[in-house]
Write an enzyme that holds these catalytic residues in place. Structure first.
Site, PDB file in Angstrom:
ATOM      1  N   ASN A 154      -2.046   0.415   6.493  1.00 22.06           N
ATOM      2  CA  ASN A 154      -1.554  -0.807   7.139  1.00 22.06           C
ATOM      3  C   ASN A 154      -0.661  -1.661   6.229  1.00 22.06           C
ATOM      4  OD1 ASN A 154      -3.596  -1.774   5.562  1.00 22.06           O
ATOM      5  ND2 ASN A 154      -4.696  -2.842   7.175  1.00 22.06           N
ATOM      6  N   LYS A 192       0.824  -1.214   0.000  1.00 21.85           N
ATOM      7  CA  LYS A 192       0.000   0.000   0.000  1.00 21.85           C
ATOM      8  C   LYS A 192       0.862   1.270   0.000  1.00 21.85           C
ATOM      9  CE  LYS A 192      -4.007  -2.160   2.254  1.00 21.85           C
ATOM     10  NZ  LYS A 192      -5.051  -1.997   3.301  1.00 21.85           N
ATOM     11  N   TYR A 228     -12.382  -2.672  -3.845  1.00 23.97           N
ATOM     12  CA  TYR A 228     -12.874  -2.819  -2.473  1.00 23.97           C
ATOM     13  C   TYR A 228     -14.411  -2.794  -2.401  1.00 23.97           C
ATOM     14  CZ  TYR A 228      -8.287  -2.542  -0.180  1.00 23.97           C
ATOM     15  OH  TYR A 228      -7.022  -2.807   0.292  1.00 23.97           O
ATOM     16  N   HIS A 254      -2.082  -5.407   1.514  1.00 26.12           N
ATOM     17  CA  HIS A 254      -3.351  -6.125   1.327  1.00 26.12           C
ATOM     18  C   HIS A 254      -3.009  -7.551   0.931  1.00 26.12           C
ATOM     19  CE1 HIS A 254      -7.286  -7.285  -0.244  1.00 26.12           C
ATOM     20  NE2 HIS A 254      -6.597  -7.866  -1.222  1.00 26.12           N
ATOM     21  N   GLU A 307      -9.420 -11.270  -7.388  1.00 30.12           N
ATOM     22  CA  GLU A 307      -8.458 -10.167  -7.253  1.00 30.12           C
ATOM     23  C   GLU A 307      -7.286 -10.308  -8.224  1.00 30.12           C
ATOM     24  OE1 GLU A 307      -9.408  -9.047  -2.590  1.00 30.12           O
ATOM     25  OE2 GLU A 307      -7.454  -9.898  -3.091  1.00 30.12           O
TER      26      GLU A 307
HETATM   27  P1  GDP Z   1      -7.626  -7.057   5.707  1.00 28.29           P
HETATM   28  O1  GDP Z   1      -8.137  -8.249   4.926  1.00 28.29           O
HETATM   29  O2  GDP Z   1      -6.779  -7.441   6.881  1.00 28.29           O
HETATM   30  O3  GDP Z   1      -6.936  -6.043   4.813  1.00 28.29           O
HETATM   31  O4  GDP Z   1      -8.894  -6.328   6.341  1.00 28.29           O
HETATM   32  P2  GDP Z   1     -10.396  -6.087   5.805  1.00 28.29           P
HETATM   33  O5  GDP Z   1     -10.656  -6.881   4.553  1.00 28.29           O
HETATM   34  O6  GDP Z   1     -11.298  -6.260   6.956  1.00 28.29           O
HETATM   35  O7  GDP Z   1     -10.420  -4.550   5.431  1.00 28.29           O
HETATM   36  C1  GDP Z   1      -9.836  -4.065   4.233  1.00 28.29           C
HETATM   37  C2  GDP Z   1      -9.050  -2.823   4.542  1.00 28.29           C
HETATM   38  O8  GDP Z   1      -9.940  -1.810   4.977  1.00 28.29           O
HETATM   39  C3  GDP Z   1      -8.022  -2.966   5.669  1.00 28.29           C
HETATM   40  O9  GDP Z   1      -6.796  -3.484   5.260  1.00 28.29           O
HETATM   41  C4  GDP Z   1      -7.903  -1.560   6.180  1.00 28.29           C
HETATM   42  O10 GDP Z   1      -6.992  -0.815   5.392  1.00 28.29           O
HETATM   43  C5  GDP Z   1      -9.303  -1.003   5.969  1.00 28.29           C
HETATM   44  N1  GDP Z   1     -10.073  -1.082   7.216  1.00 28.29           N
HETATM   45  C6  GDP Z   1     -10.615  -2.181   7.799  1.00 28.29           C
HETATM   46  N2  GDP Z   1     -11.235  -1.879   8.939  1.00 28.29           N
HETATM   47  C7  GDP Z   1     -11.105  -0.540   9.088  1.00 28.29           C
HETATM   48  C8  GDP Z   1     -11.544   0.397  10.075  1.00 28.29           C
HETATM   49  O11 GDP Z   1     -12.203   0.062  11.054  1.00 28.29           O
HETATM   50  N3  GDP Z   1     -11.197   1.709   9.853  1.00 28.29           N
HETATM   51  C9  GDP Z   1     -10.467   2.115   8.770  1.00 28.29           C
HETATM   52  N4  GDP Z   1     -10.166   3.405   8.632  1.00 28.29           N
HETATM   53  N5  GDP Z   1     -10.040   1.266   7.832  1.00 28.29           N
HETATM   54  C10 GDP Z   1     -10.348  -0.042   7.975  1.00 28.29           C
END
Ligand code: GDP
Length: 137
Positions: free
Chosen positions: A114, A11, A51, A117, A128
């Site tokens: 973070n 990212k 997304y 991905h 994807e």
């Molecule tokens: P991942 O699979 O670990 O990347 O997590 P998810 O699929 O749940 O979420 C996708 C992405 O959305 C994450 O990598 C974060 O960058 C973002 N994200 C998820 N939860 C949150 C949240 O509560 N707040 C914010 N700002 N971003 C989030």
């Protein structure tokens, strides 16, 4: 153990920190092979489509904004149990909760920024990979 492919995105925060090589080395060090890779800057349209599953989540707008702030490195990783292995290397979504030694614990700043991905399952991985590399054999 079946040979799998998974999609990885380094990212914008990690690209800005100049740790692309360190992150790719972790994949290779764990036995994953990089079978496709490219650096690109996502448009809002691309980030929104990628997304789309999170469209109704409160952080969707922030996520799309963030993913378009700078270049990312999109790669396809291949190896035994690649999807889960990559998720283990990445660590928890929130870097504060990520296990020591994971990519997110070492390089991520926040839950939005973070570092990486990674596809979360076989179906998502297929979709994807095809989204970014439609011609990959
Ligand atoms: P991942 O699979 O670990 O990347 O997590 P998810 O699929 O749940 O979420 C996708 C992405 O959305 C994450 O990598 C974060 O960058 C973002 N994200 C998820 N939860 C949150 C949240 O509560 N707040 C914010 N700002 N971003 C989030």
């Amino acid at each position: 153990m079946t040979l799998q492919r998974t999609l990885s995105i380094i990212k914008p925060d990690a690209v800005k920190k100049n740790v692309i090589g360190q992150i790719l080395s972790r994949f290779e060090g764990a036995g994953l092979r990089i079978v496709a890779t490219k650096m690109m800057t996502l448009s809002r349209q691309e980030a929104g489509e990628f997304y789309a599953v999170h469209q109704s989540r409160p952080f969707f707008g922030e996520l799309v904004d963030y993913m378009t702030t700078g270049p990312v490195v999109v790669s396809v990783l291949e190896g035994a149990d690649a999807i889960n292995l990559n998720r283990k290397l990445m660590g928890a979504t929130d870097p504060k909760k990520a296990e020591a030694g994971t990519i997110r614990a070492d390089f991520a700043d926040s839950i939005s920024a973070n570092a990486v991905h990674g596809s979360d399952g076989p179906e998502t991985a297929k979709t994807e990979v095809a989204f970014f590399f439609p011609n990959l054999k």
